[in-house]
Design a protein around this motif. Structure first.
Motif, PDB file in Angstrom:
ATOM      1  N   TYR A  62       0.882  -1.294   0.143  1.00  0.00           N
ATOM      2  CA  TYR A  62      -0.042   0.101  -0.021  1.00  0.00           C
ATOM      3  C   TYR A  62       0.921   1.336  -0.020  1.00  0.00           C
ATOM      4  CZ  TYR A  62      -3.594   3.416   1.246  1.00  0.00           C
ATOM      5  OH  TYR A  62      -4.340   4.576   0.943  1.00  0.00           O
ATOM      6  N   GLN A  68      -4.049  -2.901  -2.524  1.00  0.00           N
ATOM      7  CA  GLN A  68      -4.240  -3.672  -1.373  1.00  0.00           C
ATOM      8  C   GLN A  68      -4.397  -5.201  -1.339  1.00  0.00           C
ATOM      9  OE1 GLN A  68      -7.921  -0.664  -0.537  1.00  0.00           O
ATOM     10  NE2 GLN A  68      -6.709  -0.470   1.457  1.00  0.00           N
ATOM     11  N   LYS A 320      -7.312   7.980   9.104  1.00  0.00           N
ATOM     12  CA  LYS A 320      -8.287   6.903   8.775  1.00  0.00           C
ATOM     13  C   LYS A 320      -8.734   6.488  10.160  1.00  0.00           C
ATOM     14  CE  LYS A 320      -6.923   5.837   4.561  1.00  0.00           C
ATOM     15  NZ  LYS A 320      -7.738   5.831   3.570  1.00  0.00           N
ATOM     16  N   GLY A 353      -9.912   0.637   4.063  1.00  0.00           N
ATOM     17  CA  GLY A 353      -9.062   0.437   4.819  1.00  0.00           C
ATOM     18  C   GLY A 353      -8.954   1.146   6.074  1.00  0.00           C
ATOM     19  N   ASP A 355      -6.662   2.200  10.052  1.00  0.00           N
ATOM     20  CA  ASP A 355      -5.257   2.158  10.837  1.00  0.00           C
ATOM     21  C   ASP A 355      -5.248   0.880  11.399  1.00  0.00           C
ATOM     22  OD1 ASP A 355      -4.153   4.492  10.300  1.00  0.00           O
ATOM     23  OD2 ASP A 355      -4.836   5.531  12.149  1.00  0.00           O
ATOM     24  N   MET A 358      -4.709  -2.099   6.578  1.00  0.00           N
ATOM     25  CA  MET A 358      -4.771  -1.335   5.311  1.00  0.00           C
ATOM     26  C   MET A 358      -4.690  -2.202   4.104  1.00  0.00           C
ATOM     27  SD  MET A 358      -5.527   1.715   5.583  1.00  0.00           S
ATOM     28  CE  MET A 358      -5.176   2.265   4.129  1.00  0.00           C
ATOM     29  N   ASP A 359      -4.617  -3.430   4.337  1.00  0.00           N
ATOM     30  CA  ASP A 359      -4.405  -4.304   3.180  1.00  0.00           C
ATOM     31  C   ASP A 359      -5.192  -5.886   3.640  1.00  0.00           C
ATOM     32  OD1 ASP A 359      -2.187  -5.778   4.240  1.00  0.00           O
ATOM     33  OD2 ASP A 359      -0.945  -4.760   2.613  1.00  0.00           O
TER      34      ASP A 359
END
Length: 406
Positions: A62, A68, A320, A353, A355, A358-359
């Motif tokens: 990412y 992702q 995020k 996504g 914190d 994120m993937d």
């Protein structure tokens, strides 16, 4: 009194130690997840399949190219596959706009099929609900096809049959704006049809006839209600959150959740941060993205665009929602409708996504948290794939029943 308090403190400390000792480790959660069929109901990854230089078999990150999902990360995150989405931007509600979007959608469908045929030892295309478990047993990744926004169909409902023959098994009528099929939850001009349009009602009937699952994500609440009312089979919200946790138009309230569940439907939990919590405004980041979009529109080389994006993320890092907030949505919905009506559709490669997640590598965090909350392996099997596959099976069974009556 001191001794009594000290006694309570000892009990509390003992309980804390017991909870810590009984907590499932991430490694254990990953191992359990690997035993299950695991599907995400909304993968926007097909957008990357048409990007020059993107290889789904290679590991990306990412932080480097903002993707992702790829095979190495799916394997690490114990994700078997999901519904890979056809998406093309919505233009004007005109013959020319429909035709341009139709062609884009057909090419995106072809890209999905090409991904599978080019790597038969890695992917298997699926059209039946029953195929998922067999594909997993063969150690391959599962590829169902969905369509986010039926705008490419124009006013020709028969085109849905064309996409069905390509392998389409899920369709959502709308996206960010109202269209010929109904009202969106986020159109800045408000509603146009007060739910489904007459053409949208025909779309519901045709999807039922073919055995295609109807997807109410992005749809206005009245549109979703109309879909539930008219559809002969349960519908799905492929990537949606809880309005009780964060009052955003893209989320649904508890009353609608209960209506969805009562009809047999399923909500798949979205991880799109802007829909999970109120995030601080960042005018400088917004302005910087305008410059980035100008590069995209001007046809700049991909590496130039990526470098600009990396600069923006360094100078104006995006805020995020937290993983805990995501799980607040998840756990609230589970509490309202139960584990037979909830699944996962994080909106990977489409803006999803949070914190810490994120993937797709981090997906076992969800399993770990659900186990810690007391959900069983059976519950997890339903959440990770069983519920979505049950809805698909019901759609297909109804289509078969119609043919039997002919």
């Amino acid at each position: 009194m001191y001794k009594l308090n000290n006694k309570f403190a000892s009990v509390a400390l003992g309980l804390l130690v017991w909870q810590s000792a009984s907590a499932v480790t991430l490694e254990e959660a990953t191992s359990i997840q690997r035993e299950l069929v695991t599907l995400d109901s909304h993968l926007d990854t097909p957008a990357n399949l048409v990007v020059p230089g993107f290889d789904i078999l290679e590991r990306h990150s990412y932080g480097h190219d903002f993707s992702q999902v790829d095979v190495p990360r799916m394997q690490e995150g114990a994700l078997d596959g999901g519904f890979w989405a056809i998406y093309s931007p919505q233009g004007p509600l005109t013959k020319e706009g429909y035709e341009q979007s139709r062609d884009t959608a057909l090419l995106r469908a072809l890209a999905i099929r090409t991904m599978v045929t080019a790597h038969p030892d890695v992917f298997t295309f699926a059209t039946e609900a029953s195929e998922a478990s067999e594909i997993k047993k063969s150690a391959k990744h599962i590829v169902y096809m969905s369509m986010e926004n039926a705008y490419p169909l124009g006013t020709d409902i028969s085109l849905l049959d064309t996409f069905y023959k390509f392998g389409l098994r899920m369709v959502g009528p709308v996206h960010f704006k109202n269209n010929q099929f109904g009202d969106s939850s986020t159109d800045p001009d408000g509603t146009k049809w007060d739910g489904l349009s007459p053409l949208g009602e025909k779309l519901v009937v045709e999807a039922n006839r073919l055995g295609i699952v109807l997807d109410g994500s992005h749809a206005h609440d009245e549109t979703v209600k109309g879909m539930i009312r008219l559809s002969k089979t349960p519908i799905i919200l492929s990537h949606t959150g809880s309005k009780a946790i964060y009052d955003h138009p893209r989320n649904v309230d508890d009353a609608l959740l209960k209506t969805l569940a009562a009809s047999g439907g399923v909500i798949q939990m979205n991880a799109y941060s802007e829909y999970l919590a109120a995030l601080p405004a960042d005018p400088e980041r917004k302005e910087a993205f305008k410059g980035l979009m100008a590069l995209v529109k001007n046809g700049s080389e991909r590496e130039i665009i990526l470098q600009k994006r990396r600069e923006i993320e360094h100078e104006h890092p995006g805020v995020k929602a937290s993983f805990d907030v995501y799980m607040q949505h998840f756990l609230h919905v589970l509490n309202v409708v139960g584990p037979e009506h909830v699944g996962i559709g994080a909106d990977w490669d489409g803006g999803g996504g949070v914190d810490g997640m994120m993937d797709v590598v981090n997906l076992p965090m969800i399993t770990q948290r659900l186990l810690d909350e007391g959900y069983s392996k059976k519950d997890l099997a339903n959440i990770w794939a069983g519920n979505a596959l049950r809805v698909l099976q019901q759609a297909q069974d109804y289509a078969v029943s119609l043919k039997a009556k002919q």
